[in-house]
Scaffold this motif. Structure first.
Motif, PDB file in Angstrom:
ATOM      1  N   ARG A 183       1.522  -1.621   2.251  1.00  0.00           N
ATOM      2  CA  ARG A 183       1.967  -2.226   3.229  1.00  0.00           C
ATOM      3  C   ARG A 183       2.113  -1.113   4.237  1.00  0.00           C
ATOM      4  N   LYS A 199      -7.979  -4.702   6.373  1.00  0.00           N
ATOM      5  CA  LYS A 199      -6.739  -5.408   6.814  1.00  0.00           C
ATOM      6  C   LYS A 199      -6.588  -6.713   6.560  1.00  0.00           C
ATOM      7  N   TRP A 200      -5.597  -7.097   5.744  1.00  0.00           N
ATOM      8  CA  TRP A 200      -5.589  -8.442   5.278  1.00  0.00           C
ATOM      9  C   TRP A 200      -5.532  -9.407   6.637  1.00  0.00           C
ATOM     10  N   SER A 201      -4.414  -9.452   7.352  1.00  0.00           N
ATOM     11  CA  SER A 201      -4.546 -10.259   8.494  1.00  0.00           C
ATOM     12  C   SER A 201      -5.817 -10.358   9.432  1.00  0.00           C
ATOM     13  N   SER A 202      -6.012  -9.289   9.877  1.00  0.00           N
ATOM     14  CA  SER A 202      -6.999  -9.171  11.174  1.00  0.00           C
ATOM     15  C   SER A 202      -8.373  -9.132  10.369  1.00  0.00           C
ATOM     16  N   ASN A 226      -3.579   3.035  10.807  1.00  0.00           N
ATOM     17  CA  ASN A 226      -4.913   3.642  10.748  1.00  0.00           C
ATOM     18  C   ASN A 226      -5.324   4.833  10.224  1.00  0.00           C
ATOM     19  N   ASN A 243       0.613  -7.842   7.128  1.00  0.00           N
ATOM     20  CA  ASN A 243       0.852  -6.239   7.191  1.00  0.00           C
ATOM     21  C   ASN A 243       0.363  -5.610   5.893  1.00  0.00           C
ATOM     22  N   SER A 244      -0.551  -6.151   5.263  1.00  0.00           N
ATOM     23  CA  SER A 244      -1.131  -5.295   4.147  1.00  0.00           C
ATOM     24  C   SER A 244      -2.544  -4.853   4.185  1.00  0.00           C
ATOM     25  N   VAL A 245      -2.842  -3.645   3.606  1.00  0.00           N
ATOM     26  CA  VAL A 245      -3.982  -3.013   3.610  1.00  0.00           C
ATOM     27  C   VAL A 245      -4.778  -3.341   2.305  1.00  0.00           C
ATOM     28  N   ILE A 273      -5.449   5.305   6.647  1.00  0.00           N
ATOM     29  CA  ILE A 273      -5.822   4.407   5.494  1.00  0.00           C
ATOM     30  C   ILE A 273      -6.992   4.795   4.525  1.00  0.00           C
TER      31      ILE A 273
END
Length: 125
Positions: free
Chosen positions: A99, A51-54, A103, A30-32, A106
């Protein structure tokens, strides 16, 4: 969370540089991660985010097609590969982490909780 940016320097117009941002944190879900820059006498502006995860990425129009943001989970590092550099890219570049950033926020500095110390990029004409 601590962020350490590196990789800045002096480069001629048309050249390339790669910035790195080492992140000291245990969890990134959930971090950018974002890159911003600030030229003398100007406000800090958004450059790119991931986006860290995606791994979904976002870019400012001024750098789209020239800069690429990426991340390496094994190294806890975010990169900004900069190409076709122009004198107007000259600035101090900062990495930032946030966190729960949505969008629509951002590109806003206020959305990020943690900031690195900045690294100078100078592009000569």
């Amino acid at each position: 969370v601590q962020l350490q940016a590196s990789g800045g320097g002096l480069v001629q117009a048309g050249g390339s540089l790669r910035l790195s941002c080492l992140v000291s944190a245990d969890t990134f879900s959930n971090s950018v991660m974002g890159w911003f820059r600030q030229a003398p006498g100007k406000e800090r502006e958004f450059v790119a985010a991931i986006k860290w995860s995606s791994r979904i990425t976002f870019y400012a129009d001024s750098v789209k097609g020239r800069f690429t943001i990426s991340r390496d989970g094994a190294k806890n590092t975010v990169y900004l590969q900069m190409g076709s550099l122009k004198p107007e890219d000259t600035a101090v570049y900062y990495c930032a982490a946030g966190r729960g950033v949505i969008n629509s926020s951002i590109r806003r500095t206020q959305a990020y909780n943690y900031w690195g110390q900045g690294t100078q990029v100078t592009v000569s004409s």
